[in-house]
Design an enzyme around this catalytic site. Structure first.
Site, short mmCIF file in Angstrom:
data_model
loop_
_atom_site.label_atom_id
_atom_site.label_comp_id
_atom_site.label_asym_id
_atom_site.label_seq_id
_atom_site.Cartn_x
_atom_site.Cartn_y
_atom_site.Cartn_z
N ASN A 11 0.86 -1.19 0.00
CA ASN A 11 0.00 0.00 0.00
C ASN A 11 0.89 1.24 0.00
OD1 ASN A 11 0.75 0.56 2.67
ND2 ASN A 11 -1.11 -0.32 3.54
N ASP A 33 -5.49 -8.08 1.39
CA ASP A 33 -5.17 -9.52 1.30
C ASP A 33 -5.90 -10.14 0.10
OD1 ASP A 33 -3.96 -8.92 3.75
OD2 ASP A 33 -5.74 -9.55 4.87
#
Ligand code: RIB
Length: 301
Positions: free
Chosen positions: A186, A239
């Site tokens: 991220n 995820d």
């Protein structure tokens, strides 16, 4: 030739989730929430997401020899994940305390327990039992460096692409980035690790509601907007994104389609409370990727 596999080397937790109107500040008590216990851990979530997409999926990790360990093992099994390489140790099963606010934002505190005992030896022994000729291996940083390094090393030796999800970010063992086919991070993790400049590997940066971008040396940056879904909880969206990208690589998809599929998978994961409750099946993910509107709502962060 045996079928290909997604192999996840990583963490598995039991998540204790309180949904509350707003996230408390330090020293503040917020009441009126609702509680739910849910399967979690970045590795367990990614494995469940890959299996939900239809991938043959194996999990390499550790749980405690306690009730939560049985629960975590059962949840992975129910999700269709091969847990033959999920070991048991004396430490307690990993637990995450998660607060989720009305907008689906979260704060997470993890007690890693058994996850912190996963060694390079465990990973080498587990991967030695894998017969698949084709596999894509995924690891995150909720397990010790030695386990991640062993996963990368064995992947290289077996000719399996290795994907690192450096979450949560920390300084990486020397040489690890050179062994990666792809790194999926991220924005905060990318900044902490100096990505994409720190590696010649493909770097995928997830930007939550703004989608994701793919950086490949010598190629223009590929940008994929996020998809619009109604958000209940963003926990586990990253995820699901990682799992879908791994699956896309196993399926031999082009990066343009792979990142679109991954953004769709990440967005769908946000539609229910709990990291695995909203995971999309292959048809749902493909439908959103093909027909869904993009540009506003959430995705993986
Ligand atoms: O990525 C979400 C996961 O992070 C949660 O399921 C929690 O267990 C933590 O590991």
């Amino acid at each position: 030739m045996t079928a290909g596999e997604v192999i996840v080397v990583g963490s598995v937790n039991v998540d204790l989730v309180v949904r509350i109107d707003h996230l408390p500040q330090a020293g503040e008590t917020v009441t009126g929430g609702t509680f739910r216990r849910a399967p979690g851990g970045k590795g367990g979530n990614a494995a469940a997401a890959a299996a939900r997409l239809g991938a043959r999926t194996r999990f390499v990790g550790l749980v405690g020899s306690d009730d939560l360990g049985e629960e975590a093992r059962g949840d992975l099994t129910d999700a269709g994940v091969d847990v033959g390489t999920l070991g048991t140790t004396e430490a307690p099963t990993g637990v995450a305390a998660i607060l989720v606010d009305h907008a689906g934002r979260n704060v997470i505190a993890v007690a890693p327990g058994a996850n912190a005992e996963l060694t390079g030896g465990h990973v080498r022994d587990a991967l030695a039992t894998v017969e698949a000729e084709r596999a894509v291996v995924v690891a995150n940083l909720e397990i010790p460096d030695g386990a991640v390094a062993a996963a990368a090393e064995i992947s290289g030796a077996r000719g399996w692409p290795f994907i690192l999800n450096p979450a949560p970010a920390r300084p990486l063992p020397g040489g690890l980035l050179d062994r990666c086919a792809a790194v999926i991070a991220n924005e905060l993790e990318a900044e902490a690790l100096g990505l994409p400049g720190a590696t010649p590997a493909t770097v995928v940066i997830t930007r939550g509601a703004d989608g994701a971008e793919v950086h490949r040396p010598g190629r223009p940056v590929l940008r994929q907007p996020g998809f619009v879904v109604e958000v209940a909880d963003t926990t586990g969206a990253g995820d699901a994104f990682v799992a879908a990208l791994a699956w896309s690589m196993l399926e031999g998809m082009q990066p343009e389609r792979g990142v679109r599929i991954a953004c769709a998978a990440g967005a769908l994961a946000c539609r229910a409370v709990g990291a695995r409750a909203g995971l999309g099946a292959r048809a749902e993910v493909e439908a959103l990727a093909e027909t869904g509107s993009s540009g506003q709502r959430t995705g993986a962060r």
